[in-house]
Every structure is written in structure tokens, then in C-alpha cells.
Design an enzyme around this catalytic site. Structure first.
Site, PDB file in Angstrom:
ATOM      1  N   CYS A 204       0.818  -1.210   0.000  1.00 23.53           N
ATOM      2  CA  CYS A 204       0.000   0.000   0.000  1.00 23.53           C
ATOM      3  C   CYS A 204       0.853   1.262   0.000  1.00 23.53           C
ATOM      4  O   CYS A 204       0.438   2.293  -0.541  1.00 23.53           O
ATOM      5  CB  CYS A 204      -0.936  -0.007   1.208  1.00 23.53           C
ATOM      6  SG  CYS A 204      -2.223  -1.266   1.114  1.00 23.53           S
ATOM      7  N   CYS A 346       2.490 -13.631 -14.608  1.00 17.04           N
ATOM      8  CA  CYS A 346       2.599 -12.457 -13.743  1.00 17.04           C
ATOM      9  C   CYS A 346       4.081 -12.118 -13.635  1.00 17.04           C
ATOM     10  O   CYS A 346       4.816 -12.252 -14.619  1.00 17.04           O
ATOM     11  CB  CYS A 346       1.964 -12.719 -12.379  1.00 17.04           C
ATOM     12  SG  CYS A 346       2.655 -14.127 -11.490  1.00 17.04           S
TER      13      CYS A 346
END
Length: 403
Positions: A204, A346
Site C-alpha cells: 500500500c 505475472c
């Protein structure tokens, strides 16, 4: 299916608790008996941060009798955007102290246990073993896998969630649910078999997060804990709730458990997890297939499940970008073709494995995963530029030029 109540009730609520929880006790599913179970419950919240803050507040307001908080950090100004259990006057103070004071202001009768320390392999079983249910609000993968493994070994339910940017996932893991529940055990490693490599998934601090979404998800985590304690409703076991805050969409992805039965409370090594049997494609094999496709060969589609900024830095030619959070939504699944094979990739592999599992459960076939992800692809491309060995890469690159 509703589970049996997790906790026995206390004999009687205090007058103050009865008055404070009057509106909640009027819920027919919960009523007086469920409220007395909450008063006797012990819930451990890992992290007094973005997810832990709303969970702590609503657990206290709901009347949970004992609330444990594990956090070794102090409050920082940047926390206040989402960590609503703290205020500006708490900056510089230990989070467990600030959170305990907020709980006391809401529910003075609640017993708060402050664990002002980091959870480690040495103390995890001792701390976690003293509670009935665990809420994971941590922000790093090693701790998340440690918590999962200890809860699995101790037979405890784990309420889990993850939030990044405007996206979130939420579930309840219980490796060994009661035998009479009819549920198959499920845990974090059924969703993510191994922790991602360092730097593979942004945190975050790097990618940002919407504070209001943390509030939504933390409140839902508290709700799942309340349901487990009182034995009401249907818990999110075997289901991943996926939230896309920007579109306002909530969707579900089923999760099939392995039904493990761990008995050793010591956590398993993080590299001891089973590896799913998804077919893998090496970078060289993918380049060969792309070259054949450019020449009119059998169709297939490469799907990149990373984030847009990662895709912009380096991409497999012709790959379709569909971030994992979007892929797990009903709209994302519907955007992919079902009549051609899909090669998922990914950064190094873990998100692609998760995507393959979700697609398989949604009925897709012909799935494979690029071994080593974009890291392996970039390495192979670099090696393929040597004299005499670059033709396949050139042919692959032609796909991105419209040829």
C-alpha cells in the site's frame, strides 16, 4: 450452511452491556444468547492498521469480551487516512496503546490484551493459541503465511482480507472445521500456495489504498468473526469475496480446500507448501508458440495478470492485460475467451497460479502458466538476442506490430 456456535455463552450480561447492545440483541438470529456468546469470546486482531482499526472498533461495539491486539509499531501521520482507531494526538504513541484506549471509550467492560511485539515463528503459537478466532490485518506475506499455518495447526478459524488501491478480497479460512459442518477445510495456501517473491506484489505504501475501502473490509471482517462466534448465518468459508470499489461491484469466487488436518502447532516452512499441477510453459516454448501463431498456427492467448504499471515496464508481445483483481470479478471472467487456450503470467508465477485456479473453477480449460513469469521471459529474450538465436524472438515480437 451455518456452523455451530464457536463460544459458549456467559451466564448473564451486565446491566451496562445489556443497555449498550439493546439494538443488536433485538436481531432474531443473534438475540440474548448470541450476545452472551460474544461477551465470552476471545478475538485476536493482528495489526491495528487499515483493516484492524475498523475491525477492532466494531468488535468492541458488538460486545466481544476479550480483544487481543498484536502490533509493534507507533502511530505515524500517514496512518490516519485509514487507521481510524487512532487520532492526531496519538502520533508517536504505540498503536496497541492507542487502540486499547479507543476500545475502552466504546466498551469499558471489554478486556483488551496488548501484544506490543511482532509475531514470529517463536511466539505465534503461544499468542494465537489463547483466542477463539483470529482476524488477520497484517500487511506482509511472511506474517500472513505464518498466521495461516499456525491457525491451521491449532484448528482455529482465520478471517482474512487483502486491500490494495481500490480492490479487496475477503474470506474465512478454517483448515479443520467441525466434522458435523459438512465443510471441507480450506486455508490460505489453497488460494496462494506460496508467498510471492520480494517485490512481486506492491504494498500500500507503494501503490496506495483507499481508506474508506479499508473501513468496508475491516467491518466485514468483524461481521464474519461475529457470525462464527454466535453460529449464525453462512460464513465465507470456501468463498472469496472480491470487491471492486471503483465500479461498486461485489462478486464471489469459489475456493476448493485440500481438507488438511494439521496437528503440530509449529508453523510449516514457507517453502514446504504443495505446488499446484497447472501445466507450465517455459519462456522458450512460449516464444516458439508465438512464432507459430504469427505464421498462422493454432490460436491461443497470453494473459498478463499484473498491474498496468508493471505491464508498461515489460510485456510479452500480444499479451492481454487483465490484473488479477479484475480477473477475479464476474466481468473480468466474462471478458476472456473460452474457446482458445490461455497462457497466464505475472511477475514470477504466484498470481498466475491463482488466476489459473479461479479460471478453472469458472469452467475454463486449456490453461497453463508461464514458468518464472515476466522475469523468465525477459531473461530468455536477453539470451535470445545472441547471434544466430534471435529468430524466434523476432517472430514473437512481430505480433505486437500487427503482423
Amino acid at each position: 450452511m451455518a456452523l455451530s456456535p464457536l463460544v459458549e455463552p456467559v451466564a448473564q450480561l451486565s446491566a451496562a452491556e445489556s443497555a449498550r447492545t439493546a439494538r443488536q440483541r433485538r436481531l432474531p438470529q443473534l438475540n440474548e444468547l448470541g450476545q452472551r456468546r460474544l461477551a465470552n469470546a476471545r478475538v485476536l486482531v493482528l495489526g491495528a492498521g487499515g483493516l484492524g482499526s475498523p475491525a477492532l472498533i466494531y468488535l468492541a461495539a458488538a460486545g466481544v469480551g476479550t480483544i487481543g491486539i498484536v502490533d509493534s509499531d507507533d502511530v505515524e501521520p500517514s496512518n490516519l487516512q485509514r487507521q481510524i482507531v487512532h487520532g492526531t494526538e496519538d502520533v508517536g504513541r504505540p498503536k496497541v496503546v492507542s487502540a486499547a484506549e479507543s476500545i475502552a471509550a466504546i466498551a469499558p467492560e471489554a478486556r483488551v490484551v496488548q501484544h506490543a511485539e511482532r509475531l514470529t515463528a517463536d511466539n505465534a503459537a503461544t499468542i494465537i493459541g489463547g483466542y477463539d478466532v483470529v482476524i488477520d490485518g497484517t500487511d506482509n506475506f511472511p506474517t500472513r503465511f505464518l498466521v495461516n499455518d499456525v491457525c491451521a495447526a491449532l484448528g482455529l478459524p482465520l478471517v482474512w482480507a487483502s486491500v490494495l488501491r481500490f480492490d479487496a478480497q475477503l474470506s474465512v479460512f478454517w483448515a479443520t472445521p467441525p466434522a458435523d459442518s459438512g465443510l471441507v477445510g480450506v486455508h490460505l495456501r489453497d488460494l496462494f500456495p506460496t508467498p510471492p517473491a520480494d517485490g512481486e506484489v506492491p504494498n500500500c505504501a507503494e501503490a496506495g489504498v483507499l481508506g474508506a475501502l479499508c473501513g468496508q473490509v475491516g467491518s466485514l471482517m468483524a461481521t464474519e468473526a461475529i457470525k462464527l462466534i454466535a453460529g449464525i448465518g453462512t460464513p465465507l468459508i470456501g468463498r472469496i469475496l472480491v470487491i471492486d470499489a471503483l465500479s461498486g461491484r461485489f462478486s464471489e469466487v469459489p475456493l476448493v480446500g485440500t481438507g488438511i488436518a494439521a496437528t503440530d502447532p509449529r508453523p510449516a516452512p514457507v517453502d514446504a507448501a504443495p505446488v499446484p499441477a497447472w501445466p507450465v510453459v517455459t519462456a522458450t516454448e512460449l516464444a516458439d508458440r508465438l512464432a507459430a501463431l504469427a505464421a498462422g498456427g493454432d490460436p491461443f492467448l497470453v494473459v498478463d495478470v499484473r498491474e498496468p504499471d508493471e505491464h508498461a515496464e515489460s510485456a510479452v508481445p500480444g499479451a492481454v492485460l487483465l490484473p488479477l483483481g479484475s480477473l477475479l470479478t464476474e466481468e473480468g471472467l466474462a471478458s476472456l475467451p473460452t474457446d482458445v487456450p490461455l497462457v497466464l503470467h505475472c511477475h514470477q508465477g504466484s498470481r498466475a497460479q491463482t488466476a489459473a485456479t479461479a479460471l478453472h473453477l469458472a469452467g475454463f480449460t486449456g490453461l497453463s502458466v508461464l514458468s518464472g513469469g515476466i522475469v523468465a521471459w525477459d531473461t530468455a529474450v536477453a539470451a535470445g538476442t545472441a547471434p544466430g538465436s534471435g529468430s524466434k524472438w523476432a517472430a514473437a515480437e512481430s505480433l505486437s506490430n500487427g503482423n
